[in-house]
Write an enzyme that holds these catalytic residues in place. Structure first.
Site, PDB file in Angstrom:
ATOM      1  CD  GLU A 205      -1.553 -31.540  22.325  1.00 19.97           C
ATOM      2  OE1 GLU A 205      -0.769 -31.499  23.293  1.00 19.97           O
ATOM      3  OE2 GLU A 205      -2.737 -31.901  22.403  1.00 19.97           O
ATOM      4  CG  HIS A 447       9.539   5.732  28.548  1.00 19.67           C
ATOM      5  ND1 HIS A 447       9.091   4.967  27.495  1.00 19.67           N
ATOM      6  CD2 HIS A 447      10.632   6.409  28.110  1.00 19.67           C
ATOM      7  CE1 HIS A 447       9.877   5.173  26.452  1.00 19.67           C
ATOM      8  NE2 HIS A 447      10.824   6.046  26.797  1.00 19.67           N
TER       9      HIS A 447
END
Ligand SMILES: Cc1cc2nc3c(=O)[nH]c(=O)nc-3n(C[C@H](O)[C@H](O)[C@H](O)COP(=O)(O)OP(=O)(O)OC[C@H]3O[C@@H](n4cnc5c(N)ncnc54)[C@H](O)[C@@H]3O)c2cc1C
Length: 468
Positions: A205, A447
């Site tokens: 990169e 949850h």
């Protein structure tokens, strides 16, 4: 066949095919020209869909090998059948492209097969396989010819040894060593696929970080995670040449800081340095204005410099090159053509990287807000403290919510999680409705779910997370 249409769309990618369907729903007599044998554009044929199929299969293979035994599942002698994996990918692509054919029929959209060119303001000429030309009249034309991969100067993609993403989605053998040029989302998704299937992967990169433009916190955490997974990174490195010697490639690159040169031999090179808009000659000849990156300039109504010729998707000068952006523009432009108020909110377009864990972002980053001199607050919550992530052994990553310092309005969010791509939709809705962090914090979340981390990050803006 009657050759007069209210609308002719050129290109049947997510921008074009969605535009054609919406236009037909709104009562326009619509045709769509596509040069590929199958509909769906880059996304369905050589982009989003085949890459996600390989990401899914390679992740299953990796988990079966490395993670099942921790869960008490003893699956011995796991073998990879690459051609079967590729067949499964091809089957998914075929099913989905056929699905669009069905939707065209259902909506009475005429599918014109061949290369479409705009020969005058109201005429589209279609050249079929045999070279035969047919002309069609259209009150309105939408150009949605998408984008194509780019390369670096002097590097020629042959789709055998030096490949684009298209080639890297169809390797027949697992490359022993794969060099990926470019640490953007396409390069990293395909690096993950081949790493999991057994390649030694090196990403080269140019910048000192991966995923240019993304929140710096996310980018550095993501780099750590991918490095831990065994992908090697050569950051700050400029590729100077790639040459093919027999059936191998040799990649030369230089470190931008130290000027140290390196040469690595490998089996395949994936060039993933970006894509450019796909502009055919007729468009330039006709006088449709382009910006300095050769993208079609459009106004808020997606009109080009020629009235009644519109453009959308990867080919235009605004927004990220993403399928859902193109789709939304397709819907908006069809609505605008019939006189409705079609609109795309470019401030709220999510972006997802489908690695494991996934990365998802939306809205502004801290870096952008600093540049724009906007005062902000941040709330962060790690998955290490999220019960569902813990029981699933998926504790890497976090959620980060950024809000306006005074109004508490959500300005942006980013996250790393196994299900980040799905969770980011909550933030998109919140931002579209102008929600504050307090609105999210006071919304009941089921949850145990990963989504509770979004609620906790929103609470963390006000320094009151419960579980951390
Ligand atoms: C490997 C890879 C993975 C990707 N993954 C994702 C992802 O996960 N999520 C995401 O949002 N985006 C992803 N993308 C990007 C996404 O594919 C594009 O943003 C999207 O396809 C753009 O849609 P479009 O309609 O503008 O153009 P395209 O999908 O490029 O479609 C344009 C179509 O026009 C046709 N065409 C061109 N010229 C003519 C002509 N003259 N006549 C007739 N037909 C013509 C082309 O054949 C093509 O079918 C990925 C891209 C790649 C390469």
């Amino acid at each position: 066949m009657d050759k007069n249409f209210d609308l002719i769309v050129i290109g049947a990618g997510p921008g074009g095919y969605v535009c054609a369907i919406r236009a037909a729903q709104l009562g326009l007599k619509t045709a769509c020209v596509e040069l590929r044998k199958t509909l769906g554009g880059t996304c369905l044929n050589v982009g989003c869909i085949p890459s996600k199929s390989l990401l899914n299969s390679s992740e299953a293979y990796h988990k079966a090998q490395k993670e099942f035994s921790n869960l008490g599942i003893e699956a011995n002698d796991i073998k990879l059948n690459l051609s079967k994996m590729m067949n499964n990918k091809n089957k998914s692509v075929l099913t989905l492209t056929k699905g669009i054919e069905f939707l065209f029929k259902k909506n009475k959209i005429i599918h014109l097969k061949g290369i479409g060119s705009v020969s005058s303001k109201n005429t589209v000429t279609v050249t079929d396989n045999s070279g035969k030309k047919n002309s069609y009249k259209a009150k309105n034309i939408v150009i949605s010819t998408g984008s194509i991969p780019t390369s670096l100067p002097g590097i020629k993609i042959d789709e055998k040894i030096i490949v684009s993403s298209t080639g890297a989605l169809a390797f027949e053998k697992i490359p022993k060593k794969l060099i990926v040029i470019g640490g953007g989302y396409i390069g990293l998704e395909l690096s993950s696929v081949w790493k999991r299937l057994g390649s030694d992967v090196i990403v080269v990169e140019f910048l000192d970080h991966i995923i240019p433009g993304m929140d710096k916190d996310i980018s550095s955490e993501f780099l750590k995670i991918l490095s831990k997974q065994g992908i090697n990174f050569k950051l700050n490195s400029k590729v100077t040449s790639v040459s093919v010697v027999k059936d191998k490639a040799v990649v030369d690159f230089t470190n931008n800081k130290s000027a140290k040169r390196e040469r690595i031999e490998c089996d395949k090179v994936l060039v993933a340095v970006g894509r450019k808009s796909n502009i055919s000659e007729d468009i330039s000849k006709l006088g449709v204005k382009l910006d300095n990156q050769k993208k079609i300039q459009v106004n808020k109504k997606f009109e080009t410099s020629i009235k009644n010729i519109y453009a959308i998707g990867d080919v235009i000068d605004r927004g990220p090159m993403l399928a859902h952006k193109a789709e939304d523009e397709g819907i908006a432009v069809a609505e605008i053509i019939v006189g409705q108020a079609g609109h795309v909110n470019y401030d709220v377009i999510p972006a997802v990287i489908y690695t494991s864990p996934e990365v998802a972002t939306i809205g502004k980053t801290e870096e952008q807000l600093k540049k724009e001199n906007i005062k902000y607050k941040v709330g962060k919550f790690p998955f290490l403290a999220n019960s569902r992530a813990k029981v699933n052994n998926e504790t890497e990553g976090f959620v980060k919510v950024i809000v306006d310092e005074k109004t508490d309005k959500v300005l942006g969010a980013s996250m790393i999680s196994t299900v980040a791509g799905t969770m980011i939709a909550e933030l998109a809705i919140a931002m579209e409705f102008g929600a504050s962090a307090e609105d999210i914090a006071r919304t009941c979340h089921a949850h145990p779910t990963h989504s509770e981390a979004v609620k906790e990050a929103a609470m963390a803006v006000d320094k009151r997370p419960i579980h951390f």
